[in-house]
Each structure stands twice: as structure tokens, then as C-alpha cells.
Write a protein that holds these residues in place. Structure first.
Motif, PDB file in Angstrom:
ATOM      1  N   UNK A 193      64.570 -35.777-130.061  1.00  0.00           N
ATOM      2  CA  UNK A 193      64.852 -36.719-131.145  1.00  0.00           C
ATOM      3  C   UNK A 193      65.149 -38.094-130.555  1.00  0.00           C
ATOM      4  N   UNK A 194      65.207 -39.110-131.442  1.00  0.00           N
ATOM      5  CA  UNK A 194      65.690 -40.427-131.015  1.00  0.00           C
ATOM      6  C   UNK A 194      67.088 -40.247-130.421  1.00  0.00           C
ATOM      7  N   UNK A 195      67.349 -40.896-129.282  1.00  0.00           N
ATOM      8  CA  UNK A 195      68.552 -40.571-128.500  1.00  0.00           C
ATOM      9  C   UNK A 195      69.787 -41.349-128.972  1.00  0.00           C
ATOM     10  N   UNK A 196      70.244 -41.049-130.182  1.00  0.00           N
ATOM     11  CA  UNK A 196      71.461 -41.678-130.697  1.00  0.00           C
ATOM     12  C   UNK A 196      72.705 -41.321-129.868  1.00  0.00           C
ATOM     13  N   UNK A 197      72.831 -40.075-129.360  1.00  0.00           N
ATOM     14  CA  UNK A 197      74.035 -39.776-128.561  1.00  0.00           C
ATOM     15  C   UNK A 197      74.172 -40.686-127.341  1.00  0.00           C
ATOM     16  N   UNK A 198      73.063 -40.974-126.663  1.00  0.00           N
ATOM     17  CA  UNK A 198      73.116 -41.872-125.504  1.00  0.00           C
ATOM     18  C   UNK A 198      73.416 -43.304-125.952  1.00  0.00           C
ATOM     19  N   UNK A 199      72.768 -43.725-127.046  1.00  0.00           N
ATOM     20  CA  UNK A 199      72.950 -45.095-127.547  1.00  0.00           C
ATOM     21  C   UNK A 199      74.387 -45.337-128.010  1.00  0.00           C
ATOM     22  N   UNK A 200      75.028 -44.321-128.595  1.00  0.00           N
ATOM     23  CA  UNK A 200      76.440 -44.449-128.988  1.00  0.00           C
ATOM     24  C   UNK A 200      77.381 -44.156-127.811  1.00  0.00           C
ATOM     25  N   UNK A 201      76.919 -43.333-126.871  1.00  0.00           N
ATOM     26  CA  UNK A 201      77.756 -42.949-125.737  1.00  0.00           C
ATOM     27  C   UNK A 201      78.043 -44.094-124.785  1.00  0.00           C
ATOM     28  N   UNK A 202      77.056 -44.968-124.561  1.00  0.00           N
ATOM     29  CA  UNK A 202      77.258 -46.106-123.656  1.00  0.00           C
ATOM     30  C   UNK A 202      78.339 -47.059-124.193  1.00  0.00           C
TER      31      UNK A 202
END
Length: 705
Positions: A193-202
Motif C-alpha cells: 500500500x501507499x506507505x503512510x506509516x513511514x510518512x507519519x513515522x518520520x
């Protein structure tokens, strides 16, 4: 209180505060840049709900500064308040990152969360914690930075607020570039999927860094102890003044210079004077929310406007949510230019460009930015396709057979050759609609189908008596700048198509699939069918997909029996370039530089020492009210034309700008430090006289002698 260390004429402690602010703003704006698309694409909310929740969150972020200011000035002090609420803030960022993990509730591994309510609940908890954290520390950090300067360092303090604002926007700039890039990456355990966890994690990681950096500088800070529950004193003093004034409203009581002077019977003159300073500034704040009502729409309405435009600018391609970086880039450029070039030039011309005059100019520029946005919207509207309304239907004929086919509609007849379609959708009234199909040597065959009004339809034909009417399901341009793709099966049996991780299941013979939506770029797709021999290629690529288009891919058979895709355009891609948004961003940024930087410094300079955070919170409260105005106007208006909403906002701010200019004309600038120093001097004199009553007597005796 620590002894301040200096570097280049500035307290060394402010460098930790500036770095802390940079990391915190990276965290906040990086997360915020993703929100509107996260709401729509992950949680599945529509534009209006997404915009409403977005502005509610932003409003909450600017309401909580009041709570932070109360805690700082009355209880914990600024330093402890910043540390405590930064911990809450970091937890909130982690929670929203966890909420965006698709596999958290995707128990059947089909790529879709099985319990979207869990993700919504976690998102809301995360956003509430973030709002509490970011809002709570907002008034404290800027005021804490101002506290680090000594008396006589006004010039350095003013420059600090510019550097502070530069750090805010440098963090914003980098985050709004980086987090959308992280979002478009593909990740996941069971499904990609689109990597929202990484985008919010940073951003969550940067918030932790922000907290650590701030704590490291602890030994260098000037820390002032809180002076008790100041807001309680202020509220009681104001309440007593009002009640006392009402009690003495008779004409036999002499008027007093200021309505707060009616509190002098119970409260000391210093507190009354400090409250006067605050109320005079707060009164000026009344018109300011209208500026923020316009400013914060670049994260919602302007982003949505960008989704209807082409992101191709020269050799580069940008995503709609990356257009917000234009504001941050221009801030980083404009703050030093305005501070070092524009203001000195204005001073050399002999013009008295006061803080309130700067803010008035800022409001006017923001108003003009929305006029520019309305002009761009008019240009976009010219390029949008016309869709059926009311009792209308639209029909396009697509011949997937091997012979010429003639279709007759009310008032027109069209002929399509093999593997071709009509040039555009034709509009008819559903009540008077009759369609017939014919070809050379065959009788005329009527089309018996109940066409649904208000929708587009595709008439698939391959012989006079062989046709299929397909309801398109697209009544507007594809949302968020994506591209709609569907497949038509000209084979004898059904097949499956896989494109960019999405699957079209069981596309039946001589029928069309539903549209699925994809971002810009070249996409690969694979056709799986028992009719395709192993010697045939079954992997193909689309043409380059731009922004906001829709295509039908007809899968037909070549002479050797192998599949061959043919592309037909249903909706043309966006043609208005996102570069046309740059003028509106430029005007808004110029307005922000002269309005917001000045407002921060003005709020600090005009506040008494024990209410610095409170007045900073009052300044931030105007941002919250601005977002509430957006919710009210957008909710109540429901404009059929988006440009009309932009014009309304521009007109409202222009009116408010005139009102503010009149109010500013009657404002008198003060120096709270001088006023408080005079009170200190008077208090010291009174104390000496009380502690040594003979001092005054001796001086009188000597005078008489």
C-alpha cells in the motif's frame, strides 16, 4: 536563573530553541501535509468531511495555546511546560503513525482494513494528543526565546523572531517535500500500500529529536519562575471593574480615565496597568482571524484545486500535496530579503512603517492571493468536461467488432469503423431517447436499455444485434489528480487483469470492468486468460498517465491469436499547469512575512513580563478562530462554483483589512519594561519610606533649617 552565554551577540541558548522549533515544525507540517489525502484515500472520507476534520484539527491546535499559556505562566513555568507537553505531542505522532498501518486490521490480507473504525479512532486520539501538545507549547517556545535576551537587546530580539520564523518554515519546507515522497513509496506486510506509516513515522521521530535537543540546552536557559495564577487574577480584576462600574453608573460619580480604573479600590495599580496593556492588544486581535481563514486554506482548498491541474512543470513532475512547499520555499527566500532589504529601504525613504501598518499590508496581500486563486479556478473550469445533469444522459459508442457500424440517435447518426469510437460523449434527454444500430447488409436493430439519467454510458457494439450498454460510473473528473482505467474484453471468455497491484477480476466477454484509479506515470498490466497461449506476451504497459484522465483499454485478438490492447480516451487529462498557482502562493507568502513575523514580535513587545505566554496564546487563538470561520463559510455557503467561494473570502478579508487599519490608527505603542521599571522604582521608594519613617522627617527638618 542561569548566566547567559553569548555567541555573535546572541544568547547561546536561543540556538537550541531554534533547532528545537525547526524539528517540531518539521514534525507538525510533515504530518499535516499528509492529512487531507490520508483522510480521503486511506479512511475513505469525501472532500467535505476531510476538509471539515482538517480545519477542526487545525483550529484545535490553535485553541490549546490558551491552556499551555495558563500552565506556563501560572503553574509549571515555560521550560517544564514545553518538556511535558512535548512528550504528549510525541505520543500523539506515534499513535497516528500506528493508525495508518493497513495490516493492523487487515486480517484476511485482501489489502483493505477489516475494521476502518479502529483506524479512525486511533487517528482521532493521535490528532487530539498532537493538538494538545503542539498547541500547548506554541506560545511558550516563542516567549521562552524572547526571555533569553537582556534589556537593551531589542534589535537582536526582533531579529530572533525573524530567525525563529525562518526555522518554522525551513522545517515546514523540508517536511512537505519529504513526507509526500515517503507516502508514495509502497510498503506493507501482507499487501503493498501507499506507505503512510513511514510518512507519519518520520515526523514522529523528528518530534522526539526536538524534545531531546531542547532538554540538552537546559543548563543555558534563563528560566523565570511562574508568578502564580495570573489569569485568575486578571479575570477577577476585570470582573470587579465591570461590577464596580455598574454599581457607580450614576452621573454623581466622576468618570474615570479607563474602565479598568474602577478596579483600583481592590487591586494594585501595577496589575491594572498590565491588564490594560493586554486588553488593548487583544482588542486589536479581533479582526485578525480572517487572515488565517484564508491562509490555512492552502492545505485544504488550494491542495484540492491542485488535484484538478497538471503537475508537469517543465521536466519535473510534482504531486498536488507538494504544492504547499512553494509557500515554505518562498518564506525561506523572502524573510531575509524583507528583513535585510525591503524594511531598510522603506526606512531610508522616510516612511514610518510600524508593526500594525505591516500587518495591514499583509492582510491586503492575502486578499489579492485569493483573487488570483479565483482567476486560476475560472481557467480550470473552462477545461473541465461537461457531465449530464437532471434528466440528461450522455452516450459514447465504441465499436469493438470487425465491421463498420452505424448508430442513429435523436437528431444525429454516427458511423464507427472497426476498433474506433465516437469523438466525444453526446448529450440527450432520457425521455426522448431512442437508439438504433445497423451495418451494411443487416437490418436495423433497436437498443432496448433503460438509460439512467444523470450518468454517462458507453455503447459497446460488435454486430447489429450484439451490443452491451455500460454505465460508466464517472460523473466528475477523477479525484485527487488520479487516472481512471478500465478494460473491455473482446475475447470469447472472461479474463483477469492485474495493474500496479490492483486486480480486475472476471472481466466478462464483450463487457467492461469498473474503473480503478492510479497516480501519474507509466503503469504495467498483466492479462490472465485460458485463451492466451504460452507463446503470447501477456504483459503490457500503458502510455504515460498524466493527471485527472480516464481511459478504456480494449483487449482484442491479433491475427496470431495473441492479445493486443487498444487505448481510448474517455476523459482528457488536466491541462492547466500547477505553475499557475505560484502567483497566489507568492502573494500569500508576502502577506504572511509582513503579517505573521510582525505579529509574533508585536505580541511579545507589547506584553507585560508576567503575561508574555498569555498574549502569544491570544495571537495563536486568532488562527483557531480563522479555521472555524472556514468551517462556517464553507459549510453554510455550499457554493456551486469554487471561484465564487474564493472571491467571497477575498472580499471579506478586504473589508476586515480596512477595519483593522482604522483600529491601528488609534493604537499607541508602549514599552512594558519601562512602565514596569517605573512601578519597581515607586515600590522601592515606598518600601524605603515605610521601613525608615525618619527619612522623610529629617529631610523636612533640614529644609526648614
Amino acid at each position: 536563573m542561569s548566566v547567559p552565554k553569548n555567541c555573535f551577540g546572541y544568547p547561546l541558548s536561543i540556538f537550541f530553541i531554534v533547532v528545537n522549533e525547526f524539528c517540531e515544525r518539521f514534525s507538525y507540517y510533515g504530518m499535516r501535509a499528509l492529512l487531507i489525502l490520508y483522510f480521503q484515500r486511506f479512511l475513505g472520507w469525501n472532500d467535505n468531511l476531510g476538509t471539515a476534520i482538517y480545519h477542526t484539527f487545525v483550529a484545535l491546535c490553535y485553541l490549546t495555546p490558551i491552556l499551555g499559556a495558563l500552565i506556563a505562566d501560572s503553574w509549571l513555568g515555560k521550560f517544564k511546560t514545553i518538556v511535558s507537553l512535548s512528550i504528549v505531542y510525541t505520543i500523539g505522532q506515534v499513535v497516528i503513525a500506528v493508525s495508518s498501518i493497513n495490516d493492523l486490521t487487515d486480517f484476511n490480507h485482501d489489502g483493505t482494513p477489516d475494521s476502518i473504525s479502529v483506524h479512525v479512532a486511533l487517528s482521532m486520539i493521535g490528532l487530539i494528543l498532537i493538538a494538545l501538545g503542539t498547541g500547548g507549547i506554541k506560545p511558550c517556545v516563542s516567549a521562552f526565546g524572547g526571555d533569553q535576551f537582556e534589556e537593551g537587546q531589542e534589535k537582536q530580539r526582533n531579529r530572533f523572531f525573524s530567525i525563529f520564523y525562518l526555522a518554522i518554515n525551513a522545517g515546514s519546507l523540508l517536511s512537505t517535500i519529504i513526507t509526500p515522497m515517503l507516502r508514495v513509496q509502497v510498503c506493507g506486510i501482507h499487501s503493498k500500500q501507499a506507505c503512510y506509516p513511514l510518512a507519519f513515522g518520520v515526523p514522529a521521530a523528528l518530534m522526539a529529536v526536538s524534545l531531546i535537543v531542547f532538554v540538552i540546552g537546559s543548563g543555558m536557559y534563563k528560566k523565570f519562575k511562574p508568578q502564580g495564577n495570573i489569569m485568575s487574577k486578571v479575570a477577577k480584576c476585570i470582573g470587579f471593574a465591570i461590577k464596580n462600574r455598574i454599581r457607580h453608573r450614576s452621573k454623581k460619580f466622576p468618570k474615570r480615565e479607563h474602565w479598568l480604573d474602577w478596579a483600583s479600590e481592590k487591586y494594585d495599580e501595577r496589575l491594572i496597568s498590565q491588564i490594560k496593556m493586554v486588553t488593548r492588544v487583544m482588542f486589536l486581535y479581533i479582526p485578525l482571524p480572517m487572515f488565517w481563514a484564508l491562509f490555512d486554506q492552502q492545505g485544504s482548498r488550494w491542495t484540492l484545486q491542485a488535484t484538478t491541474m497538471s503537475g508537469k512543470i517543465g521536466i519535473i513532475e510534482i504531486q498536488p500535496d507538494q504544492m504547499q512547499t512553494v509557500n515554505a520555499i518562498l518564506i525561506v527566500i523572502m524573510v531575509p530579503i524583507v528583513d535585510a532589504v525591503v524594511y531598510p529601504l522603506i526606512a531610508k525613504c522616510g516612511l514610518n512603517f510600524t508593526s500594525l501598518k505591516k500587518m495591514t499590508v499583509g492582510m491586503f496581500l492575502a486578499s489579492m492571493a485569493f483573487v488570483a486563486a479565483a482567476i486560476v479556478q475560472v481557467e480550470i473550469d473552462k477545461t473541465l468536461p461537461v457531465f449530464p445533469k437532471g434528466n440528461e444522459v450522455q452516450i459514447k459508442a465504441l465499436n469493438i467488432g470487425n465491421n463498420n457500424m452505424t448508430m442513429s440517435f435523436p437528431g444525429t447518426t454516427v458511423t464507427c469503423g472497426p476498433m474506433s469510437q465516437t469523438k466525444e460523449f453526446m448529450t440527450f434527454n432520457v425521455d426522448n431517447l431512442s437508439v438504433n444500430i445497423s451495418s451494411s447488409g443487416s437490418p436495423v436493430a433497436p437498443v432496448t436499455h433503460n438509460f439512467e439519467s444523470g450518468h454517462r454510458h458507453t455503447l459497446l457494439v460488435w454486430a447489429p444485434n450484439n451490443y452491451q450498454v455500460v454505465k460508466d460510473g464517472l460523473n466528475q473528473k477523477p479525484e485527487k489528480g488520479r487516472n481512471g482505467i478500465r478494460f473491455v474484453n473482446a475475447f470469447g471468455q472472461s479474463f483477469n487483469v492485474t495493474m500496479d497491484g490492483e486486480v480486475y477480476n472476471n472481466v466478462s466477454s464483450h463487457n467492461a470492468s469498473e474503473y480503478l484509479f492510479f497516480s501519474s506515470g507509466i503503469k504495467s498490466f498483466t492479462i490472465n486468460s485460458p485463451e492466451i497461449s504460452q507463446q503470447c506476451a501477456n504483459e503490457f504497459k500503458t502510455s504515460y498517465l498524466e493527471f485527472g484522465s480516464a481511459f478504456t483499454y480494449v483487449i482484442t485478438r491479433k491475427s496470431d491469436g495473441c492479445p493486443e490492447p487498444r487505448a481510448f480516451e474517455d476523459i482528457s487529462p488536466n491541462t492547466v499547469s500547477m505553475a499557475l498557482q505560484i502567483p497566489q502562493y507568492f502573494l500569500l507568502t508576502c502577506g504572511e512575512v509582513v503579517f505573521s513575523v510582525t505579529g509574533l514580535e508585536f505580541s511579545y513587545s507589547q506584553a507585560p513580563s508576567n503575561m508574555k505566554s498569555v498574549l502569544q496564546a491570544g495571537w495563536l487563538l486568532t488562527v483557531a478562530v480563522g479555521n472555524i470561520i472556514v468551517l462556517i463559510v464553507a459549510g453554510a455557503g455550499q457554493f456551486s462554483e469554487q471561484w465564487a467561494e474564493y472571491v467571497l473570502f477575498a472580499a471579506l478579508l478586504l473589508v476586515v483589512c480596512v477595519i483593522f487599519a482604522i483600529m491601528a490608527r488609534f493604537y499607541t505603542y508602549i514599552n512594558p519594561a519601562e512602565i514596569e521599571a517605573q512601578f519597581d522604582k515607586d515600590d522601592k521608594k515606598d518600601y524605603l519610606e515605610k521601613s525608615n519613617p525618619y527619612t522623610k522627617l529629617d529631610s523636612v527638618s533640614q529644609t526648614q533649617m
